[in-house]
Design a protein around this motif. Structure first.
Motif, PDB file in Angstrom:
ATOM      1  N   ALA A 116       0.823  -1.207   0.000  1.00 51.82           N
ATOM      2  CA  ALA A 116       0.000   0.000   0.000  1.00 51.82           C
ATOM      3  C   ALA A 116       0.859   1.260   0.000  1.00 51.82           C
ATOM      4  N   ILE A 117       1.821   1.327   0.899  1.00 46.84           N
ATOM      5  CA  ILE A 117       2.619   2.553   1.027  1.00 46.84           C
ATOM      6  C   ILE A 117       3.514   2.747  -0.182  1.00 46.84           C
ATOM      7  N   LEU A 118       4.230   1.700  -0.588  1.00 44.46           N
ATOM      8  CA  LEU A 118       5.113   1.838  -1.744  1.00 44.46           C
ATOM      9  C   LEU A 118       4.325   2.139  -3.009  1.00 44.46           C
ATOM     10  N   GLY A 119       3.157   1.531  -3.154  1.00 46.89           N
ATOM     11  CA  GLY A 119       2.328   1.797  -4.331  1.00 46.89           C
ATOM     12  C   GLY A 119       1.864   3.243  -4.394  1.00 46.89           C
ATOM     13  N   VAL A 120       1.406   3.766  -3.270  1.00 48.32           N
ATOM     14  CA  VAL A 120       0.936   5.160  -3.228  1.00 48.32           C
ATOM     15  C   VAL A 120       2.080   6.129  -3.490  1.00 48.32           C
ATOM     16  N   LEU A 121       3.231   5.885  -2.871  1.00 46.26           N
ATOM     17  CA  LEU A 121       4.370   6.783  -3.065  1.00 46.26           C
ATOM     18  C   LEU A 121       4.859   6.768  -4.509  1.00 46.26           C
ATOM     19  N   PRO A 131       5.219   1.913   9.221  1.00 44.69           N
ATOM     20  CA  PRO A 131       4.552   2.792   8.231  1.00 44.69           C
ATOM     21  C   PRO A 131       5.197   4.165   8.065  1.00 44.69           C
ATOM     22  N   MET A 132       5.341   4.936   9.144  1.00 51.43           N
ATOM     23  CA  MET A 132       5.872   6.291   9.001  1.00 51.43           C
ATOM     24  C   MET A 132       7.331   6.303   8.547  1.00 51.43           C
ATOM     25  N   PRO A 133       8.219   5.491   9.140  1.00 49.68           N
ATOM     26  CA  PRO A 133       9.584   5.436   8.595  1.00 49.68           C
ATOM     27  C   PRO A 133       9.622   5.040   7.131  1.00 49.68           C
ATOM     28  N   LEU A 134       8.759   4.123   6.727  1.00 51.71           N
ATOM     29  CA  LEU A 134       8.717   3.713   5.326  1.00 51.71           C
ATOM     30  C   LEU A 134       8.313   4.879   4.433  1.00 51.71           C
ATOM     31  N   ILE A 135       7.350   5.675   4.868  1.00 47.53           N
ATOM     32  CA  ILE A 135       6.893   6.824   4.076  1.00 47.53           C
ATOM     33  C   ILE A 135       8.005   7.851   3.925  1.00 47.53           C
ATOM     34  N   PHE A 136       8.626   8.220   5.018  1.00 48.84           N
ATOM     35  CA  PHE A 136       9.638   9.276   4.987  1.00 48.84           C
ATOM     36  C   PHE A 136      10.883   8.824   4.233  1.00 48.84           C
ATOM     37  N   THR A 137      11.357   7.634   4.531  1.00 49.34           N
ATOM     38  CA  THR A 137      12.593   7.157   3.905  1.00 49.34           C
ATOM     39  C   THR A 137      12.409   6.946   2.411  1.00 49.34           C
ATOM     40  N   THR A 138      11.312   6.344   2.022  1.00 49.67           N
ATOM     41  CA  THR A 138      11.087   6.059   0.603  1.00 49.67           C
ATOM     42  C   THR A 138      10.895   7.340  -0.199  1.00 49.67           C
ATOM     43  N   SER A 139      10.250   8.333   0.385  1.00 51.14           N
ATOM     44  CA  SER A 139      10.059   9.604  -0.329  1.00 51.14           C
ATOM     45  C   SER A 139      11.398  10.241  -0.675  1.00 51.14           C
ATOM     46  N   ALA A 186      21.764   0.896  -2.309  1.00 48.33           N
ATOM     47  CA  ALA A 186      22.037  -0.120  -1.294  1.00 48.33           C
ATOM     48  C   ALA A 186      21.786   0.427   0.108  1.00 48.33           C
ATOM     49  N   VAL A 187      22.239   1.652   0.368  1.00 46.89           N
ATOM     50  CA  VAL A 187      22.061   2.249   1.688  1.00 46.89           C
ATOM     51  C   VAL A 187      20.585   2.495   1.977  1.00 46.89           C
ATOM     52  N   PHE A 188      19.872   3.061   1.014  1.00 45.30           N
ATOM     53  CA  PHE A 188      18.460   3.341   1.248  1.00 45.30           C
ATOM     54  C   PHE A 188      17.626   2.072   1.281  1.00 45.30           C
ATOM     55  N   THR A 189      18.029   1.046   0.553  1.00 48.31           N
ATOM     56  CA  THR A 189      17.352  -0.242   0.673  1.00 48.31           C
ATOM     57  C   THR A 189      17.420  -0.735   2.114  1.00 48.31           C
ATOM     58  N   THR A 190      18.595  -0.640   2.707  1.00 42.43           N
ATOM     59  CA  THR A 190      18.761  -1.038   4.101  1.00 42.43           C
ATOM     60  C   THR A 190      17.878  -0.202   5.014  1.00 42.43           C
ATOM     61  N   CYS A 191      17.864   1.102   4.794  1.00 37.73           N
ATOM     62  CA  CYS A 191      17.076   1.995   5.654  1.00 37.73           C
ATOM     63  C   CYS A 191      15.577   1.760   5.501  1.00 37.73           C
ATOM     64  N   ILE A 192      15.143   1.392   4.300  1.00 38.59           N
ATOM     65  CA  ILE A 192      13.720   1.156   4.055  1.00 38.59           C
ATOM     66  C   ILE A 192      13.250  -0.127   4.737  1.00 38.59           C
ATOM     67  N   LEU A 193      14.036  -1.188   4.650  1.00 39.85           N
ATOM     68  CA  LEU A 193      13.609  -2.500   5.139  1.00 39.85           C
ATOM     69  C   LEU A 193      14.007  -2.777   6.577  1.00 39.85           C
ATOM     70  N   LEU A 194      14.996  -2.062   7.083  1.00 49.21           N
ATOM     71  CA  LEU A 194      15.518  -2.350   8.415  1.00 49.21           C
ATOM     72  C   LEU A 194      14.468  -2.260   9.516  1.00 49.21           C
ATOM     73  N   PRO A 195      13.628  -1.222   9.579  1.00 51.63           N
ATOM     74  CA  PRO A 195      12.676  -1.133  10.688  1.00 51.63           C
ATOM     75  C   PRO A 195      11.702  -2.306  10.763  1.00 51.63           C
ATOM     76  N   GLY A 196      11.386  -2.933   9.650  1.00 51.44           N
ATOM     77  CA  GLY A 196      10.453  -4.057   9.669  1.00 51.44           C
ATOM     78  C   GLY A 196      11.101  -5.404   9.867  1.00 51.44           C
ATOM     79  N   SER A 197      12.438  -5.442   9.912  1.00 49.49           N
ATOM     80  CA  SER A 197      13.137  -6.728   9.993  1.00 49.49           C
ATOM     81  C   SER A 197      12.851  -7.527  11.261  1.00 49.49           C
ATOM     82  N   PRO A 198      12.533  -6.924  12.424  1.00 49.85           N
ATOM     83  CA  PRO A 198      12.228  -7.749  13.597  1.00 49.85           C
ATOM     84  C   PRO A 198      11.010  -8.648  13.427  1.00 49.85           C
ATOM     85  N   PHE A 199      10.226  -8.438  12.382  1.00 50.75           N
ATOM     86  CA  PHE A 199       9.040  -9.256  12.158  1.00 50.75           C
ATOM     87  C   PHE A 199       9.260 -10.332  11.090  1.00 50.75           C
TER      88      PHE A 199
END
Length: 912
Positions: free
Chosen positions: A24-29, A626-634, A661-674
């Motif tokens: 949802a978030i990546l699609g909207v952005l 959600p919010m980190p994904l929005i800000f980082t991806t933008s 590579a760096v932003f890929t890490t920043c985008i996915l890192l917050p969700g990695s504990p799940f």
């Protein structure tokens, strides 16, 4: 289905929420990033008093031909714009507009300027700007400047650079002289300057005009791409940026402005002149992608859209409405600090609808607060948990008494399990992404030129898969199962982001860079999730109580008065516990153990985890993802689109891939504990995507009809001998092959390739091309009439009279110390000659077939070259057949652009 099961930290729930959130978030952005908002309704257009259809028709007229300063079409466009402005003003006055409007046809401002950063260059320029001054009702307020340039490059039709800005200014004039609207309080100066493409000459001419002293603030409209949304490129300060908040569809973030600060963006706009020469405060709004069409024939009305035009026009109207209604005196130099000063701002949009502006010092204060306070909060929380004997993290408390030997049960609380899973996953996944960056750069470095989103897909899926395979070890039925895996991951990730926050604080304090604003959002979300992981331990019994339960269960087993124990005898008789010891039952055969987890325990995780709340992962997810994904991806999308095609300009693409590579890490890192609770089906699907995109990115041809490789053309000719050569400058892997295989006049002839001396990182390939005929019917030796007279031992005079050109330059082998342009009224901007002397004098005339008389002072013996330029490619098949041949026979995946001011340079050597 049991509601508790739905909310529990179980694979189905985690998978559904995670996949739905990312899609949802990546699609909207992506949609917001790629698709400009629709044109306003007829009612809204009428409320402004603009004629959008007329604006689109104006754009068609402007882009019918190339219109560089040194082409006759430029004069035609100028006349057209003057007529349109006069018609607009006259019509609105006839309809009842009561205000004062001054239209200035500036054919008088001549300037001589230099810049020490130009390494000894002096420029003489004769301006042909158009100025419209809409006087405000409050004469004590300085007017706001809105600027666009109406010239284009010699190889581009200039729809977005800067045609849409030009027609937007026309409609701004129409809206702000509309008799049906209230007159503006703060006046408006609309400037259409000529000569921006040649070192911002038009804006420099404006800086010498008397009206330039009236305005202290500006909105500059530009185009460094060819369509899409117009972004807020940069801003001088937070106060003027607040005007932009009134835009209905704001777009952009401060990272682009920081890119200019650090020199990552090499090109410039008129913003530079307004801020550095005039000390003004303002905004730079521009189209910025795709760069492959920038300065080429693909920058035309066909490749842009009405939606893009409205986004720039609508944003301009709304921003200027806010600016001209601002009655504060903070932008007027006679009040308080100079007008060119303000507070450094931090700004960004949210989903192209909302816009935030804050001061950089506020961001710094928040950063320091977030660095210090969470550490204190976490330390205090852990201290109280430790005091209550509930700190299961970092513990291996022995169970007393130990479980029976035959049970094969854990002998401790196993609180250390999961400690290293996240660090290992992070290091391996990030290393894989960085390694992929080097691999793509080695094998197919330009693939991002046409396929940046397949590159992103490859990096994102690679990082996900590597991290998932490692973190899956925390699953309850595999390696060392633990209920603390998610908590350890958040705590360790919080510490990692804490280090990043320190870097952000240093960048704010030392370099005044605000691009790290998005880190605060991610850091805050991760910290809160980590804190929740610590707080949930409150629901557990103290570790000594856990041991006591085990002790009581063991006593029951050894009670002499108890009935004979069987396989069904409860171990926790008096405590109401399950008839198991730590979730294990004796097997049907001696020595076998069958795992039956207690209620609330997932798989083979620690038995005490049944007392942990099962729903806390949901607020953790909502805070961390959600919010980190929005800000980082933008931010990532903006930077990616800005630099993915800079390889054609000689920039190493390794920087782009490392950035991804760096932003890929920043985008996915917050969700990695799940990740360890996400279904293997998702990861298997992403792994397939990773393999497919990897194969494509390594093997696919990097250019296409939509994203064509830019090559830069120029032809040079010796005016005395008539001999010369044409050359293309381009990417070293492709340009020589283009000349050899596609250009007919180079077939079977000697082709020379050398590193280009001007555009570093590119290769120059030369060949014997058809000669130019820029002055039809006249041989090259008569294209320019040059006379040189010695006035004194150290002074000489040049008289230069070119045909069909109004741009020449004089090159010196040794620096000159003084320059005087005779018979011209000229105003200096800076010093005509830099302290180290001038090695080059550029001359621009508003007249055709005129002449320059230039007196210079230098050494006793001087020599150099006189070079004149021709830049009119509208009849290239006649005047510049080599360029026509290049445009006609280039492969479909390549397109020509100009190399410098002149498409043809004719030169003549001199010595006195």
């Amino acid at each position: 289905m049991n509601p508790k099961t739905i909310l529990a930290f179980r694979p189905l729930s985690v998978t559904l929420l995670t996949v739905a959130t990312y899609i949802a978030i990546l699609g909207v952005l992506l949609y917001i990033h790629l698709v400009p908002p629709p044109v306003a309704s007829r009612g809204e257009l009428d409320s402004w008093g603009v004629d959008f259809d007329a604006a689109w028709q104006d754009l068609r007229v402007l882009t019918a031909e190339f219109r560089p300063y040194n082409a006759r079409r430029n004069d035609d466009v100028r006349d057209y714009l003057l007529n349109r402005i006069e018609d607009i003003v006259k019509r609105n006055i006839d309809r009842g507009y009561k205000g004062v409007v001054r239209v200035v046809d500036d054919n008088e401002t001549n300037i001589t300027f230099t810049d020490e950063r130009l390494n000894g260059l002096t420029v003489y320029f004769e301006g042909t700007n158009i100025i419209v001054y809409v006087v405000g009702t409050n004469p004590g307020l300085s007017p706001v400047l809105v600027n666009a340039h109406y010239d284009s490059v010699s190889t581009g039709y200039g729809a977005t650079d800067d045609g849409m800005a030009t027609v937007s200014v026309l409609q701004v004039i129409q809206a702000f002289t509309n008799p049906d609207r209230k007159q503006i309080q703060r006046g408006l100066i609309a400037l259409l300057n000529n000569g921006e493409e040649d070192y911002l000459n038009g804006a420099r001419a404006w800086a010498a005009h008397p009206l330039s002293n009236l305005s202290h603030t500006f909105l500059n409209l530009e185009g460094a791409g060819a369509g899409g949304r117009a972004t807020l490129f940069r801003s001088t300060d937070a106060e003027v940026t607040k005007w932009y908040k009134h835009s209905k569809h704001p777009f952009g973030c401060v990272a682009s402005g920081d890119g200019f600060k650090k020199g990552l963006v090499k090109s410039q706009t008129d913003y530079k002149v307004f801020t550095e020469n005039l000390g003004m405060r303002g905004l730079d709004v521009a189209f910025w992608e795709p760069r492959s069409r920038y300065h080429t024939q693909d920058d035309d009305a066909k490749h842009t859209s009405k939606e893009s035009l409205w986004h720039m026009l609508g944003t301009s109207l709304q921003t200027l409405a806010a600016a001209t209604s601002d009655t504060t005196r903070r932008f007027d130099s006679e009040y308080g600090p100079p007008a060119g000063q303000g507070h450094t701002g931090v700004w960004f949009d949210l989903f192209g609808r909302a816009f935030a502006v804050l001061y950089l010092h506020t961001l710094f204060a928040l950063t320091i607060t977030l660095i210090v306070v969470p550490v204190i909060i976490m330390a205090v929380t852990m201290y109280f948990l430790y005091s209550a004997n509930k700190l299961y993290y970092f513990s291996n408390t022995p169970l007393v008494p130990q479980p029976p030997d035959y049970s094969n049960l854990p002998h401790t609380t196993q609180g250390w399990r999961g400690l290293l899973r996240f660090p290992v996953a992070f290091v391996l996944a990030t290393a894989a992404a960085i390694g992929m960056a080097f691999l793509i750069h080695k094998v197919n470095p330009m693939i991002a030129y046409s396929s940046q989103y397949t590159v992103w897909a490859m990096f994102l899926t690679l990082w996900w898969c590597v991290a998932w395979f490692v973190l899956r070890g925390a699953d309850a039925n595999t390696v060392r199962p633990t209920a603390l895996g998610r908590g350890y991951a958040f705590i360790e990730q919080w510490l990692l982001w804490w280090v990043v926050m320190v870097v952000v604080a240093v960048s704010i304090d030392r370099a005044q860079l605000a691009s790290g604003y998005w880190v605060l959002v991610t850091y805050t979300g991760v910290f809160l999730a980590a804190w929740i992981s610590v707080l949930e331990l409150v629901g557990l019994p103290p570790k000594n109580v856990t041991a006591l339960l085990v002790s009581r269960a063991s006593s029951d087993i050894g009670d002499d008065h108890a009935e004979e124990a069987t396989e069904e005898t409860p171990l926790f008789r008096g405590l109401g516990r399950p008839s198991t010891f730590g979730g294990y039952n004796r097997g049907a055969e001696e020595g076998e153990e069958e795992f039956q987890p207690p209620s609330g325990v997932f798989g083979k995780e620690q038995a005490w985890s049944e007392d942990l709340p099962t729903w806390v992962w949901i607020p953790q997810f909502l805070l961390a993802v959600p919010m980190p994904l929005i800000f980082t991806t933008s931010v990532a999308l903006l930077l990616s689109s800005a630099i993915n095609q800079t390889g054609a300009d000689g920039t190493s693409m390794l920087f782009f891939y490392l950035l991804v590579a760096v932003f890929t890490t920043c985008i996915l890192l917050p969700g990695s504990p799940f990740y360890h609770r996400i279904s293997w089906i998702v990861t298997l699907s992403l792994f397939a995507v990773c393999i497919v995109t990897l194969i494509y990115n390594l093997s696919a041809f990097p250019f296409s009809d939509l994203f064509r490789l830019k090559v830069y053309f120029q032809q040079s000719i010796n005016l005395e001998t008539g001999k010369g050569e044409a050359y293309l400058v381009g990417h070293s892997d492709f340009v020589e092959g283009i000349v050899r295989d596609y250009i007919p006049s180079a077939f079977g002839k000697e082709v020379t390739s050398i590193p280009d001396p001007v555009r570093l990182g590119l290769k120059r390939t030369s060949w014997d091309a058809p000669p130019p005929a820029v002055v039809p019917g006249v041989e090259p030796s008569k294209w320019v009439h040059v006379q040189i007279f010695r006035l004194s031992e150290t002074q000489i005079r040049f008289v230069i009279a070119p045909k069909e050109s109004r741009n020449c330059k004089i090159l010196f082998e040794s620096p000159i110390s003084d320059i005087v342009i005779q018979d011209r009224e000229s105003k200096s901007v800076g010093q005509p000659v830099p302290p180290q002397g001038s090695m080059e004098v550029r001359l621009w005339s508003r007249q055709w077939d005129g002449k320059w008389t230039v007196n210079v002072k230098g050494e006793k013996e001087m020599k150099g070259k006189v070079v004149c330029m021709w830049a009119d490619a509208n009849d290239a098949h006649v005047t510049i057949p080599a360029l026509w041949e290049v445009e006609r026979f280039l492969p479909r995946w390549a397109v020509a652009s100009k190399l410098s001011d002149g498409l043809v340079e004719g030169w003549w050597e001199w010595a006195v």
